[in-house]
Design an enzyme around this catalytic site. Structure first.
Site, PDB file in Angstrom:
ATOM      1  CG  ASN A   1      47.851  47.200  31.079  1.00  0.00           C
ATOM      2  OD1 ASN A   1      47.541  45.993  30.842  1.00  0.00           O
ATOM      3  ND2 ASN A   1      48.504  47.780  30.024  1.00  0.00           N
ATOM      4  CG  ASP A   2      45.718  51.986  34.326  1.00  0.00           C
ATOM      5  OD1 ASP A   2      46.518  51.830  35.578  1.00  0.00           O
ATOM      6  OD2 ASP A   2      45.854  52.575  33.358  1.00  0.00           O
TER       7      ASP A   2
ATOM      8  CD  GLU B   1      42.680  53.667  31.618  1.00  0.00           C
ATOM      9  OE1 GLU B   1      43.799  52.878  31.363  1.00  0.00           O
ATOM     10  OE2 GLU B   1      42.967  54.722  30.891  1.00  0.00           O
TER      11      GLU B   1
ATOM     12  CB  CYS C   1      44.021  48.898  24.049  1.00  0.00           C
ATOM     13  SG  CYS C   1      43.567  49.965  25.399  1.00  0.00           S
TER      14      CYS C   1
ATOM     15  NE  ARG D   1      50.496  52.297  26.740  1.00  0.00           N
ATOM     16  CZ  ARG D   1      50.494  51.023  26.319  1.00  0.00           C
ATOM     17  NH1 ARG D   1      50.846  50.413  25.560  1.00  0.00           N
ATOM     18  NH2 ARG D   1      49.794  50.190  27.377  1.00  0.00           N
TER      19      ARG D   1
ATOM     20  CG  HIS E   1      54.025  52.367  31.435  1.00  0.00           C
ATOM     21  ND1 HIS E   1      53.358  52.612  32.543  1.00  0.00           N
ATOM     22  CD2 HIS E   1      53.090  52.536  30.439  1.00  0.00           C
ATOM     23  CE1 HIS E   1      52.023  52.748  32.363  1.00  0.00           C
ATOM     24  NE2 HIS E   1      51.996  52.777  31.053  1.00  0.00           N
TER      25      HIS E   1
END
Ligand code: PEP
Ligand code: MG
Length: 589
Positions: A479-480, A456, A527, A320, A213
């Site tokens: 990302n995940d 995800e 995203c 977020r 992050h």
């Protein structure tokens, strides 16, 4: 002497400036700039913290004195004396005042900065006994920090408010216009938010991966950053001149005049490139064969909506919301505060859609670094995101109600992170319905929202038909998805080389999700960071993706790729990439 440090390139561009070090400490402390009017009260906070520790040590001295000579260890007495002496140490006291007065650091930051400087002096001592005194200084600083934790801070509250923009000219460096670059072992997401207001020209951290992050927020700020630079925070000293090459993932410390000139030239070239891209601002994102592509923005705070609009975003594809919950010592925002924040984002977008993701606290986004949430065993696999929300349904309902109310002010979509189980889906859908029913009963205004799920976790990507029965649209959190498919901690620099968006298994899950949504006529977007990576644009277009959500700063570069693309040619090529053992080899050309 010039030397360079290598890390991971995570946010592009070149920054040249003086290093501001954020020392790591065993006690978690916040880092922020104070107003000049708060200088004396911050110094007073340190004084009170120190006095509390002095009192405690005096009490201990008395206890030791009361023990008979047999029990009272000389060593303990000597240690207490040393600690008391260190607390009065001129260099420590004056140093802390300097960081508060001249640099406007908050009290805790000033204390840990000075500790770092003194600790380094101890490290350089030849005498082993003296060298060991470093741990004494660390211990007493820690005690003072803990004593201060109970005090009311006069500085800016954490993420609850917007951090004040501090111009470098207020920091009283000899050269007032010198840009500042932040060097730290690690920067917590809530500290990152504090810094988001443009104080720093670049970031360097010892730890972190490409989609940690810290990296994501640095990218959203559109400033160069290098993470995973291992020992950078130990090698760089306060006020060192450094160059951050965000494209190469290199940090150059104390550059020679020739190197400096070379990078200043490169920096100017990059600015010119940016200027050229800006010409695409008013151009519609349509491919050569006439396919319309939606380019959306990822945001962290409501105020980012303005940045998104300026960058020409067609809406917000990912808000977020967890950033509203961070750094508040466990005091969660209530319904009204959340409603106002979401409403500001919706109004800021002026009629363009805003996708609000329900809170994704946990893993490398702890709610508060000092707040023990029990997820420390294996945080990425723990009580995170929707699991955290469903663990406290009344807290979750508060958020759902706030989002539904904000939807009365403009188009809003709701997005749920980290779903994997049918039971979670059912509970979520039922709670959204309950929130609607409550608002209806109370006569509160609220709007219609499309309900979407993030894909995800591989399990979710393998049960798309079930997801599509319950949800209006899907959004791929790559990302995940990469992290969980490949079992690579996205924040761990030691395995960053294995974090591969082009792994065939990852591409298969992404491709299947896009294909299934298209087959069922449902919307799908990406995203995760993949959406803003221009190296991936053609492949994603070829796989049928028409909606990309990324940091506002990436929109124009991705648009340029879209304008050059012909999806009728990319589609068969994308299938060949998908079928290949080493997809990356086909993307290289
Ligand atoms: C993702 O996982 O791709 C995503 C967009 O969510 P986050 O990065 O906030 O976990
Ligand atoms: Mg995610």
């Amino acid at each position: 002497m010039t030397f360079s440090i290598h890390g991971l390139a995570v946010a592009r561009g070149i920054a040249i400036g003086r290093a501001v070090l954020v020392a790591s400490s065993r006690v978690d402390v916040a880092h922020y700039f104070i107003e000049p009017s708060q200088v004396e009260s911050e110094i007073d906070r340190v004084r009170r913290g120190r006095n509390a520790v002095v009192d405690e040590l005096h009490r201990l001295q008395q206890t030791v004195a009361q023990l008979g000579p047999k029990d009272a260890s000389h060593e303990l007495k000597a240690l207490l004396d040393v600690h008391l002496m260190l607390l009065q140490d001129e260099e420590m006291v004056e140093g802390v005042k300097h960081w508060i007065r001249d640099r406007l650091y908050n009290a805790e930051w000033a204390l840990t900065t000075q500790l770092e400087i003194i600790a380094r002096q101890f490290d350089e001592m030849e005498d082993a006994y003296l060298r060991e005194r470093k741990s004494d200084v660390e211990q007493i600083t820690e005690k003072v920090l803990r004593a201060m934790q109970g005090q009311l801070t006069t500085g800016l509250p954490l993420a609850a408010t917007t951090a004040r923009k501090v111009a470098s000219s207020e920091l009283q460096l000899e050269d007032t216009d010198v840009p500042l670059v932040l060097v730290a072992h690690e920067i917590s997401p809530s500290d990152m938010l504090q810094f988001k207001q443009g104080v720093f020209a670049g970031f360097v951290t010892d730890v972190g991966g490409k989609t940690s992050h810290t990296a994501i927020v640095a990218r959203s700020m559109d400033i160069p950053a290098v993470v995973g630079a291992r020992t950078a925070s130990q090698l760089v000293r306060q006020d060192d001149w450094i160059i951050i090459d965000g494209d190469a993932g290199v940090v150059i410390v104390d550059p020679s005049p020739i190197i400096l000139a070379e990078y200043t030239y490169k920096q100017r070239q990059l600015e010119l490139d940016r200027g050229r891209l800006a010409r695409l601002l008013g151009t519609a994102a349509v491919t050569l064969d006439g396919e319309k592509v939606e380019l959306l923005a990822n945001i962290e705070m409501p105020e980012d909506a303005l940045v998104a609009v300026k960058a020409g975003a067609a809406g917000v594809g990912l808000f977020r919301s967890e950033f509203l919950f961070m750094g508040r010592l466990g005091h969660l925002p209530d319904e009204e505060e959340q409603y106002q924040a979401y409403r500001r984002a919706v109004e800021g977008m002026g009629g363009l859609p805003v996708t609000i993701r329900t809170v994704d606290i946990g893993a490398d986004k702890p709610m508060d670094s000092t707040f023990l949430d029990g997820s420390h065993l294996n945080p990425a696999l723990g009580l995170r995101a929707i699991r955290w929300s469903l663990a406290d349904p009344s807290m979750f309902l508060t958020q759902l109600r706030a989002i539904l109310r904000a939807a009365a002010h403009g188009p809003v979509k709701m997005l749920i992170p980290m779903l994997a189980h049918l039971s979670e889906i059912r509970q979520t859908v039922a709670l959204v319905e309950q929130a609607r029913a409550e608002l209806r009963r109370e006569g509160q205004a609220f709007g219609d929202v499309a309900l979407g799920a993030m894909i995800e976790i591989p399990a979710a990507a393998l049960m798309l038909k079930t997801f599509l029965r319950y949800f209006d649209y899907l959004s791929l959190g790559t990302n995940d998805l990469i992290q969980y498919t490949l079992a690579i901690d996205r924040a761990d620099e030691s395995v960053a080389h294995l974090y591969d968006p082009l792994h065939p298994a990852v591409l298969r899950l992404v491709a299947d999700t896009i294909a299934e949504c298209r087959a069922q006529g449902k919307e799908v977007s990406v995203c995760g960071e993949m959406a803003g990576d221009t190296g991936m644009t053609r492949l994603l277009l070829g796989l049928g993706l028409r909606s990309f959500s990324m940091h506002p700063a990436q929109i124009l570069a991705v648009k340029q790729e879209v304008l050059r693309a012909d999806t009728s040619r990319l589609a068969p090529w994308a299938q060949a990439v998908l079928a290949h053992e080493e997809p990356g080899s086909l993307l290289a050309d």
